[in-house]
Design an enzyme around this catalytic site. Structure first.
Site, PDB file in Angstrom:
ATOM      1  N   GLU A 152       3.364  51.434  -1.298  1.00 22.68           N
ATOM      2  CA  GLU A 152       2.511  50.486  -0.573  1.00 22.68           C
ATOM      3  C   GLU A 152       1.732  49.591  -1.533  1.00 22.68           C
ATOM      4  O   GLU A 152       1.501  48.412  -1.243  1.00 22.68           O
ATOM      5  CB  GLU A 152       1.548  51.241   0.346  1.00 22.68           C
ATOM      6  CG  GLU A 152       2.224  52.044   1.441  1.00 22.68           C
ATOM      7  CD  GLU A 152       3.053  51.181   2.383  1.00 22.68           C
ATOM      8  OE1 GLU A 152       2.707  49.995   2.565  1.00 22.68           O
ATOM      9  OE2 GLU A 152       4.039  51.686   2.934  1.00 22.68           O
ATOM     10  N   HIS A 155      -0.992  54.546   2.259  1.00 18.26           N
ATOM     11  CA  HIS A 155      -1.719  53.316   1.913  1.00 18.26           C
ATOM     12  C   HIS A 155      -3.023  53.689   1.212  1.00 18.26           C
ATOM     13  O   HIS A 155      -3.682  54.648   1.594  1.00 18.26           O
ATOM     14  CB  HIS A 155      -2.059  52.506   3.166  1.00 18.26           C
ATOM     15  CG  HIS A 155      -0.857  52.089   3.958  1.00 18.26           C
ATOM     16  ND1 HIS A 155      -0.277  52.916   4.902  1.00 18.26           N
ATOM     17  CD2 HIS A 155      -0.133  50.949   3.951  1.00 18.26           C
ATOM     18  CE1 HIS A 155       0.754  52.290   5.440  1.00 18.26           C
ATOM     19  NE2 HIS A 155       0.866  51.100   4.886  1.00 18.26           N
ATOM     20  N   ASP A 198       1.817  45.641  -1.568  1.00 21.37           N
ATOM     21  CA  ASP A 198       0.603  44.815  -1.435  1.00 21.37           C
ATOM     22  C   ASP A 198       0.532  43.758  -2.534  1.00 21.37           C
ATOM     23  O   ASP A 198       0.269  42.581  -2.276  1.00 21.37           O
ATOM     24  CB  ASP A 198      -0.649  45.696  -1.496  1.00 21.37           C
ATOM     25  CG  ASP A 198      -0.954  46.398  -0.182  1.00 21.37           C
ATOM     26  OD1 ASP A 198      -0.458  45.941   0.857  1.00 21.37           O
ATOM     27  OD2 ASP A 198      -1.691  47.400  -0.210  1.00 21.37           O
ATOM     28  N   ARG A 238      -6.893  48.240  -1.651  1.00 20.05           N
ATOM     29  CA  ARG A 238      -5.718  47.417  -1.358  1.00 20.05           C
ATOM     30  C   ARG A 238      -5.996  45.970  -1.763  1.00 20.05           C
ATOM     31  O   ARG A 238      -5.105  45.270  -2.257  1.00 20.05           O
ATOM     32  CB  ARG A 238      -5.370  47.481   0.131  1.00 20.05           C
ATOM     33  CG  ARG A 238      -4.904  48.821   0.622  1.00 20.05           C
ATOM     34  CD  ARG A 238      -4.394  48.773   2.051  1.00 20.05           C
ATOM     35  NE  ARG A 238      -3.106  48.081   2.132  1.00 20.05           N
ATOM     36  CZ  ARG A 238      -2.351  48.059   3.220  1.00 20.05           C
ATOM     37  NH1 ARG A 238      -2.773  48.658   4.335  1.00 20.05           N
ATOM     38  NH2 ARG A 238      -1.195  47.429   3.225  1.00 20.05           N
ATOM     39  N   HIS A 279       4.787  41.578   1.890  1.00 17.90           N
ATOM     40  CA  HIS A 279       4.641  43.034   1.728  1.00 17.90           C
ATOM     41  C   HIS A 279       5.924  43.748   2.155  1.00 17.90           C
ATOM     42  O   HIS A 279       6.460  44.584   1.421  1.00 17.90           O
ATOM     43  CB  HIS A 279       3.450  43.505   2.576  1.00 17.90           C
ATOM     44  CG  HIS A 279       3.236  44.981   2.603  1.00 17.90           C
ATOM     45  ND1 HIS A 279       2.231  45.601   1.889  1.00 17.90           N
ATOM     46  CD2 HIS A 279       3.882  45.977   3.269  1.00 17.90           C
ATOM     47  CE1 HIS A 279       2.275  46.903   2.113  1.00 17.90           C
ATOM     48  NE2 HIS A 279       3.269  47.156   2.947  1.00 17.90           N
ATOM     49  N   GLU A 280       6.419  43.423   3.352  1.00 16.42           N
ATOM     50  CA  GLU A 280       7.613  44.106   3.861  1.00 16.42           C
ATOM     51  C   GLU A 280       8.837  43.761   3.031  1.00 16.42           C
ATOM     52  O   GLU A 280       9.681  44.624   2.756  1.00 16.42           O
ATOM     53  CB  GLU A 280       7.845  43.751   5.336  1.00 16.42           C
ATOM     54  CG  GLU A 280       6.717  44.156   6.277  1.00 16.42           C
ATOM     55  CD  GLU A 280       6.364  45.637   6.195  1.00 16.42           C
ATOM     56  OE1 GLU A 280       7.226  46.446   5.807  1.00 16.42           O
ATOM     57  OE2 GLU A 280       5.218  45.993   6.512  1.00 16.42           O
ATOM     58  N   HIS A 319       8.968  45.825  -0.060  1.00 13.84           N
ATOM     59  CA  HIS A 319       9.387  47.213   0.153  1.00 13.84           C
ATOM     60  C   HIS A 319      10.870  47.404  -0.153  1.00 13.84           C
ATOM     61  O   HIS A 319      11.302  48.515  -0.480  1.00 13.84           O
ATOM     62  CB  HIS A 319       9.097  47.648   1.592  1.00 13.84           C
ATOM     63  CG  HIS A 319       7.737  48.227   1.786  1.00 13.84           C
ATOM     64  ND1 HIS A 319       7.196  49.167   0.930  1.00 13.84           N
ATOM     65  CD2 HIS A 319       6.797  48.013   2.756  1.00 13.84           C
ATOM     66  CE1 HIS A 319       5.988  49.498   1.344  1.00 13.84           C
ATOM     67  NE2 HIS A 319       5.720  48.813   2.443  1.00 13.84           N
TER      68      HIS A 319
END
Length: 773
Positions: free
Chosen positions: A670, A735, A674, A741, A610-611, A614
Site C-alpha cells: 500500500e 494500510h 500511495d 500515508r 494507486h491502483e 499495485h
C-alpha cells in the site's frame, strides 16, 4: 436548465425565413391587383385599348423585377441578421450560464479547500496537519463509528441515496424480480418485532441440523462425524473452521478456476491477540471469552464456562501454528503457492478425508489425481495433527461455535447487544449502529448488484464515465513515461512492464449487464420472504455457495466485478491485470466534473495511480500481463526493485503512533501504491495542462494548481480514529495510518519540495529519499 441547440432547431429557424419570403411575395401580388384596377379610365376604348392598357413596357418590367429582387434581398438579409442575433444571443446565454456554473464551482472548491487547511502550519514541516488541520478541528467521531474522515461524507451521501431507493415502491413485482427481493429483504431486516419474536430459535435449528451441541445438551458422538460437520460449516453455512476453502483463479493459469485451501479459523482478527503479548491483547482476550459465554448462555446453556474455555484453548493452539499476515512468508506468493494432487494433500494432512469432503461440498466426483492449490502447506500439516490429537467433543464444540459467532448478528437484540459490547472493548465503538444502517449494510452485502443497478440508473451518468476514462488514460500515459525514464530498470524488463501496462484492463462505473433487468434478476435465484429475515440470510449464503462451486468447471469470466457499483472503494486484481473503479467512489469530493482539474487529479487521480501501481508493487510485480504468476523481470532489475522496496519498509518502520510502530513489511504494498499514485497523478496533471492550458486561480486562495494537486491528495485522508481502533489498525491493516500515508508520500517526492519551495533537509523534503516508481 441549459438550453440545447440541435441541427433540427436551426433548420426550423430557416423554415421561418422561407415563410416570410412567401408572405412578402403575396403582398406584392396584392399591390399589383390594385395597380391594375387603377386603369379604369381606359376600359371601353375597345379591345385594342384594353390590350394596350394591360401591356407593360420593358422599363416597367425591369423596375418591377428590380423591386422584387431588392425586397427579397432585404428580407433575406433581415432574416440572416435576425438568425445571427438569435444564435449570438443563445451562445452568449450559454457562455454566461457556463461561466456562472464554473464560477460557482470554483467558489465551492476554494471554500472546501480553505476550510480544511490550517494555514498556521508550515507545509514543509507537517503537510498533513497543514492540509487537514481545519477539518480535524471541526469534526468529531460519531458514536456509532470507529473513525470519521473526509471520505465518510461521500459514504453518507451514498447511503442516503441507497436508503431512498430501498424505500421507493416496488416497480417490478414478479416472483423473480431482483428489485422486489432486495426491498422485501430490507423490510424483513427492519421488522425487529418479528426478529425478536423468533429469538434464538433460528440458531437452535442450525445447531440441531449440525447434530446438536453438548454445550447445550449432552451429545452422543455417534450422531456426528468431523467430515460431516466440516461439510456443514464450509459448504452450507460458509463458516471457516480450521481452514478456508474456496474457488478462485489459478495464479499460474489465470484462464481457469481452482480450489484453494488456506489457513483460517480464528475469530479474533490477529493471531497475536491470543498470545497475551501485551496489556491490550490480554484485555481483548478477556472480553472475547465473555462474548463466548454470553452467546452460549443466550442459546440456553446453564454453566458453560469450562467448555467455552476449551474453545478458547483450541483457538489459541490454532493461533500458535498460524503465520501472521505481516510475516515475509505471507508476502511472497511464490513461496505460498503450492499446487498438489488430492493424493498428496491426503498424505500431508490425513485429517479430514479430503476426497469425501470436497465431493460433498462441490456435489462432484473427484479423483486422487485432481489438483488443488494449498497456500499454507506447513499449517495444513500441523492443523491436521491438531485435529487428530484433540478430543472429538472439543472439535465439535469449536466448529459449532464458528457457525454461531458468524451468524449471531442476524438474531434478536440480546445477541446483537452482546456483540456490540465485545466490539466496544475491541475497537471503541460507543453506540450500536442503528437498525436502518444495519439493514442497508446487509442489503448491500446480500444484494449488491441489484442495489447497484438502481443506484446507477438514478445517480450515475454515462457522461461521467467518459470523463473519468480520459483521466485514467492520462494516468496510464504518465506511468508509461515514468518507465521510459527509470535508470534502475534494464531494457528487457521495461519492455515487459510496458506490455503489462498496455494489457491492463480498466473497468469504470458499473458492469453493463446491470442495465438489463432480466440479467440482474438471474443474479439472485433464491427465495425472499419479507417476514423471515434470518431465513433470507441463509438462502443468500447457500445460493452464493452454489454459484461458487459451479465455477470449478467453468472458464474464468474476466469481465466479472468483485464489488457492486455503489461501493466506495476501488481495486486492482493481480490475476486479471485489471483495475476497477465503481461509481460509488467517483463522487464529490474525490471527483467532481465541475471542479478544477487540479483537485480531480489530486483527488480521484491519485487513487487511479494507486491502483495502477499495485500492478507493480511487492505482490503485483510477480504477475505478468495476462495475470499469470510468472517471472518477467531480469534478476538484476528485480534485485534493484527489492533494494528500493526495502528503503520504503525502513522509512515506515520509523513511524510510530502511541509508541506503537507502523509495520513496514505489512504495509509495503500500500505504501508503494500511495507513493506511486501521487507521482502518476501529478505528472498526469502536467499533461492535462499541456493539452488544455493553465487553469485560472481559485478565488481567495494563494495556492497554485500544482500545489492544489498535493493538497487534494492529502485531504483525501483527513481522518480521525478512536485510540482503541488504532491498536488494531497497526496490527492488522495493510494500510499505514492516514497521517503517514500523506507525509510518507509527499516527503519522498522531489516535485513536492520544488512546488512548495521547501528547503533541502526540511521534514517534508529530506535529502535522502526512497523511490520505487
Amino acid at each position: 436548465m441549459e438550453k440545447t441547440y440541435s441541427l433540427t432547431a436551426h433548420y426550423d429557424e430557416f423554415q421561418e425565413v422561407k415563410y416570410v419570403n412567401r408572405f412578402s411575395s403575396g403582398t406584392l401580388h396584392n399591390g399589383l391587383s390594385l395597380h391594375v384596377g387603377s386603369q379604369k379610365q381606359e376600359r371601353g376604348s375597345g379591345k385594342a385599348g384594353k390590350d394596350k392598357a394591360n401591356r407593360w413596357s420593358k422599363k416597367e418590367i425591369c423596375l418591377f423585377s428590380g423591386l422584387v429582387f431588392a425586397t427579397g434581398l432585404c428580407v433575406i438579409l433581415a432574416g440572416t441578421l435576425l438568425l445571427k442575433y438569435l444564435v449570438s444571443e443563445q451562445d452568449h446565454n450559454r457562455c454566461r450560464e457556463q461561466c456562472n456554473r464554473n464560477r460557482g464551482a470554483s467558489n465551492k472548491a476554494a471554500k472546501l479547500v480553505a476550510s480544511n487547511i490550517d494555514s498556521t502550519v508550515d507545509p514543509c514541516t507537517d503537510f498533513y496537519t497543514f492540509s487537514c488541520g481545519g477539518w480535524l478541528r471541526r469534526h468529531g467521531i460519531p458514536e456509532d463509528k470507529l473513525s470519521y474522515g473526509t471520505v465518510s461524507a461521500i459514504a453518507q451521501q451514498n447511503q442516503a441515496k441507497l436508503e431512498r431507493l430501498l424505500q421507493k415502491p416496488i416497480r417490478r413485482r414478479s416472483r423473480w424480480s431482483a428489485e422486489r427481493k432486495v426491498k422485501d429483504f430490507y423490510r424483513s431486516c427492519m421488522d425487529l418485532e418479528e426478529i425478536e419474536r423468533r429469538g434464538a430459535q433460528p440458531m437452535l435449528d442450525i445447531i440441531q441440523d449440525c447434530g446438536g451441541w453438548d454445550l447445550l445438551v449432552n451429545l452422543k458422538r455417534s450422531r456426528w462425524s468431523l467430515d460431516e460437520l466440516l461439510y456443514k460449516a464450509q459448504g452450507v453455512y460458509s463458516a471457516a473452521a480450521f481452514f478456508t476453502l474456496n474457488i478462485n483463479v489459478d495464479d499460474k493459469n489465470s484462464s481457469r478456476n481452482v480450489i484453494r485451501i488456506d489457513q483460517d479459523g480464528l475469530t479474533l482478527p490477529e493471531r497475536s491477540l491470543y498470545l497475551g503479548q501485551d496489556e491490550e491483547s490480554e484485555k481483548i482476550l478477556a472480553v472475547y471469552k465473555t462474548l463466548i459465554e454470553k452467546l452460549v448462555s443466550l442459546l440456553g446453556a446453564d454453566d458453560a464456562k469450562q467448555k467455552t474455555e476449551e474453545i478458547l484453548q483450541l483457538e489459541t493452539q490454532l493461533a500458535n501454528i498460524t503465520i501472521s499476515e505481516s510475516d515475509s512468508l505471507r508476502r511472497d506468493i511464490n513461496t505460498m503457492y503450492n499446487k498438489i494432487t488430492l493424493r498428496e494433500l491426503q498424505r500431508i494432512a490425513p485429517t479430514p478425508h479430503w476426497k469425501r469432503l470436497l465431493g460433498r461440498i462441490f456435489h462432484d466426483t473427484f479423483s486422487e489425481d485432481d489438483e488443488i492449490v494449498v497456500l499454507a502447506t506447513d499449517y495444513m500439516q500441523k492443523v491436521s495433527e491438531l485435529m487428530s490429537s484433540t478430543p472429538p467433543r472439543i472439535l465439535h464444540n469449536y466448529v459449532i461455535w464458528r457457525i454461531v459467532v458468524g451468524l449471531s448478528e442476524h438474531l434478536s437484540t440480546p445477541f446483537r447487544d452482546a456483540i456490540h459490547e465485545f466490539s466496544k472493548e475491541l475497537d471503541g465503538t460507543e453506540k450500536p449502529m442503528d437498525l436502518g444502517k444495519i439493514c442497508l449494510n446487509q442489503a448491500n452485502k446480500q444484494f449488491g448488484m441489484v442495489l447497484g443497478a438502481l443506484f446507477v440508473e438514478e445517480y450515475f451518468s454515462s457522461n461521467s464515465k467518459i470523463k473519468v476514462q480520459q483521466l485514467i488514460k492520462d494516468v496510464k500515459h504518465a506511468f508509461d513515461r515514468r518507465l521510459e525514464e527509470l535508470d534502475w530498470m534494464d531494457a528487457e524488463t521495461k519492455k515487459a512492464a510496458e506490455a503489462k501496462l498496455r494489457y491492463m484492463m480498466v473497468m469504470v462505473g458499473y458492469p453493463d449487464f446491470l442495465l438489463i433487468n432480466e440479467a440482474v434478476d438471474n443474479e439472485y435465484g433464491f427465495e425472499v420472504n419479507e417476514k423471515m429475515y434470518f431465513k433470507n440470510i441463509l438462502n443468500s449464503i447457500r445460493y452464493n455457495i452454489k454459484v461458487s462451486v459451479k465455477k470449478i468447471r467453468q472458464q474464468v469470466d474476466k469481465t466479472a466485478w468483485l464489488l457492486p457499483p455503489q461501493t466506495l472503494n476501488a481495486y486492482y486484481l493481480s490475476t486479471q491485470n485489471q483495475m476497477v473503479f465503481p461509481a460509488g467512489i467517483l463522487q464529490p469530493t474525490l471527483y467532481d466534473p465541475e471542479f478544477p482539474q487540479s483537485l480531480n487529479y489530486g483527488g480521484i487521480g491519485t487513487i487511479f495511480g494507486h491502483e495502477l501501481t499495485h500492478g507493480y508493487d511487492d505482490w503485483g510485480s510477480h504477475y505478468d500481463k495476462y495475470g499469470n504468476l510468472k517471472k518477467w523481470w531480469t534478476e538484476e532489475s528485480y534485485n534493484k526493485f527489492l533494494e528500493r522496496a526495502e528503503c520504503v519498509v525502513n522509512l515506515y518502520e520509523n513511524f510510530t503512533v502511541y509508541d506503537q510502530r507502523v509495520n513496514g513489511q505489512l504495509t509495503l504494498g500500500e505504501n508503494i501504491a500511495d507513493m506511486g499514485g501521487l507521482k502518476l497523478a501529478y505528472y498526469a496533471y502536467q499533461k492535462w495542462i499541456r493539452d488544455h492550458g493553465p487553469e485560472h486561480p481559485l478565488p481567495g486562495l494563494k495556492y497554485t494548481h500544482e500545489q492544489l494537486v498535493f493538497i487534494a491528495f492529502a485531504q483525501n485522508w483527513c481522518m480521525k480514529r478512536r485510540s482503541q481502533s488504532i491498536y488494531l489498525q497497526l496490527l492488522t491493516d495493510k494500510h499505514a495510518p492516514e497521517y503517514y500515508r500523506v507525509i510518507g508520500s509527499v516527503s519522498q517526492f522531489d516535485e513536492f519540495g520544488r512546488v512548495f519551495h521547501c528547503r533541502k533537509g526540511a521534514p517534508m523534503n529530506p535529502v535522502e529519499k526512497c523511490s520505487v516508481w
